[in-house]
Design a protein around this motif. Structure first.
Motif, PDB file in Angstrom:
ATOM      1  N   LYS A  72       0.800  -1.260  -0.095  1.00 17.48           N
ATOM      2  CA  LYS A  72       0.058  -0.044  -0.015  1.00 17.48           C
ATOM      3  C   LYS A  72       0.815   1.206   0.104  1.00 17.48           C
ATOM      4  O   LYS A  72       0.370   2.317   0.063  1.00 17.48           O
ATOM      5  N   HIS A  73       1.986   1.098   0.047  1.00 14.13           N
ATOM      6  CA  HIS A  73       3.027   2.291   0.074  1.00 14.13           C
ATOM      7  C   HIS A  73       3.822   2.591  -0.873  1.00 14.13           C
ATOM      8  O   HIS A  73       4.437   3.541  -1.562  1.00 14.13           O
ATOM      9  N   VAL A  74       4.763   1.388  -1.356  1.00 15.72           N
ATOM     10  CA  VAL A  74       5.459   1.611  -2.716  1.00 15.72           C
ATOM     11  C   VAL A  74       5.087   2.373  -3.847  1.00 15.72           C
ATOM     12  O   VAL A  74       4.057   1.734  -4.150  1.00 15.72           O
ATOM     13  N   LEU A 134      -4.314   0.518  -3.562  1.00 18.64           N
ATOM     14  CA  LEU A 134      -4.507   1.779  -3.185  1.00 18.64           C
ATOM     15  C   LEU A 134      -4.453   2.171  -1.595  1.00 18.64           C
ATOM     16  O   LEU A 134      -5.132   1.598  -0.916  1.00 18.64           O
ATOM     17  N   HIS A 135      -3.563   3.039  -1.415  1.00 18.77           N
ATOM     18  CA  HIS A 135      -3.411   3.391   0.209  1.00 18.77           C
ATOM     19  C   HIS A 135      -4.491   4.336   0.395  1.00 18.77           C
ATOM     20  O   HIS A 135      -5.159   5.170  -0.257  1.00 18.77           O
ATOM     21  N   PRO A 136      -5.055   4.013   1.818  1.00 20.97           N
ATOM     22  CA  PRO A 136      -6.109   5.089   2.373  1.00 20.97           C
ATOM     23  C   PRO A 136      -5.816   6.333   2.038  1.00 20.97           C
ATOM     24  O   PRO A 136      -4.941   6.846   2.150  1.00 20.97           O
ATOM     25  N   LYS A 192      -6.947  10.351   9.465  1.00 19.05           N
ATOM     26  CA  LYS A 192      -6.167   9.946  10.303  1.00 19.05           C
ATOM     27  C   LYS A 192      -4.888   9.156   9.813  1.00 19.05           C
ATOM     28  O   LYS A 192      -4.145   8.812  10.386  1.00 19.05           O
ATOM     29  N   HIS A 193      -5.066   8.715   8.405  1.00 15.63           N
ATOM     30  CA  HIS A 193      -4.195   8.164   7.820  1.00 15.63           C
ATOM     31  C   HIS A 193      -4.067   8.592   6.152  1.00 15.63           C
ATOM     32  O   HIS A 193      -5.218   8.280   5.524  1.00 15.63           O
ATOM     33  N   PHE A 194      -2.891   9.210   5.726  1.00 17.87           N
ATOM     34  CA  PHE A 194      -3.093   9.546   4.326  1.00 17.87           C
ATOM     35  C   PHE A 194      -1.790   9.985   4.040  1.00 17.87           C
ATOM     36  O   PHE A 194      -0.856   9.876   4.854  1.00 17.87           O
ATOM     37  N   HIS A 240       5.453  10.197   1.597  1.00 19.66           N
ATOM     38  CA  HIS A 240       5.583  10.285   2.983  1.00 19.66           C
ATOM     39  C   HIS A 240       4.154  10.110   3.450  1.00 19.66           C
ATOM     40  O   HIS A 240       3.222  10.944   3.240  1.00 19.66           O
ATOM     41  N   CYS A 241       3.984   8.939   4.231  1.00 20.52           N
ATOM     42  CA  CYS A 241       2.787   8.578   4.722  1.00 20.52           C
ATOM     43  C   CYS A 241       2.682   9.041   6.416  1.00 20.52           C
ATOM     44  O   CYS A 241       3.811   8.980   6.732  1.00 20.52           O
ATOM     45  N   ASN A 242       1.779   9.718   6.611  1.00 20.86           N
ATOM     46  CA  ASN A 242       1.541  10.264   8.030  1.00 20.86           C
ATOM     47  C   ASN A 242       1.843   9.155   9.214  1.00 20.86           C
ATOM     48  O   ASN A 242       2.230   9.561  10.125  1.00 20.86           O
ATOM     49  N   LEU A 243       1.526   7.945   8.912  1.00 24.53           N
ATOM     50  CA  LEU A 243       1.767   6.882   9.863  1.00 24.53           C
ATOM     51  C   LEU A 243       2.920   5.850   9.565  1.00 24.53           C
ATOM     52  O   LEU A 243       3.418   5.531  10.527  1.00 24.53           O
ATOM     53  N   HIS A 244       3.161   5.832   8.277  1.00 27.24           N
ATOM     54  CA  HIS A 244       4.100   4.643   7.981  1.00 27.24           C
ATOM     55  C   HIS A 244       5.511   5.085   7.420  1.00 27.24           C
ATOM     56  O   HIS A 244       6.239   4.315   6.727  1.00 27.24           O
ATOM     57  N   GLY A 245       5.714   6.532   7.163  1.00 31.35           N
ATOM     58  CA  GLY A 245       7.003   7.032   6.997  1.00 31.35           C
ATOM     59  C   GLY A 245       7.265   6.962   5.390  1.00 31.35           C
ATOM     60  O   GLY A 245       6.150   7.347   4.594  1.00 31.35           O
TER      61      GLY A 245
HETATM   62 FE   LIG Z   1       0.078   4.558   5.417  1.00 31.14          FE
END
Ligand SMILES: [Fe+2]
Length: 144
Positions: free
Chosen positions: A51-53, A81-83, A87-89, A131-136
């Motif tokens: 969900k991040h690459v 697709l990433h959320p 709270k998570h974007f 850059h994901c706000n939760l997962h870097g």
């Molecule tokens: Fe994420």
């Protein structure tokens, strides 16, 4: 590879910290070095990779820039697709060509985590970071 992070806007610079951040103008002293920033994201959330690459497609001649021959780098965050929720974007997607920064798509929960960069020069290596706000931080590299 050396990686420097802007303490103000999160932009990454490769090899050396710039005199001023090309995104927000922060001074060189505001950058901190962390060469393992991508490895750390992967290690902290290995299941999050899909969900991040950044998933990248190259389109030639979309027609939006007539007679110039632009090359379009279409980016979607995640093969899945990433959320994009409050709270998570995805905060931003940055694009580099041959290691040099060329542009940013600043995102929000009101947008899908996707962007398009219309390159002027269709050559070299394109690096996409996000850059994901939760997962870097995560990245993809393609050769045109
Ligand atoms: Fe994420």
């Amino acid at each position: 590879m050396k990686i420097f992070i802007c303490g103000k806007c999160g932009h990454l610079a490769f090899d050396a910290a710039p005199e001023a951040c090309p995104v927000c103008g922060a001074k060189k002293e505001e950058f901190t070095q962390n060469d393992r920033i991508f490895e750390e994201s992967r290690a902290n959330s290995p299941e999050a990779e899909v969900k991040h690459v950044p998933f990248v497609q190259v389109n030639k001649e979309c027609g939006l820039v007539p007679d110039k021959g632009c090359t379009d780098i279409l980016v979607r965050i995640g093969k899945t697709l990433h959320p994009s929720e409050d709270k998570h974007f995805i905060l931003f997607i940055d694009c580099y060509q041959n290691g040099a920064y060329v542009g940013r798509a600043q995102l929000s929960p009101g947008l899908y985590p996707a962007a398009c960069f219309h390159l002027k020069t269709p050559t070299g290596t394109v690096t996409i970071t996000e850059h994901c706000n939760l997962h870097g931080y995560w990245k993809t590299e393609i050769i045109l």
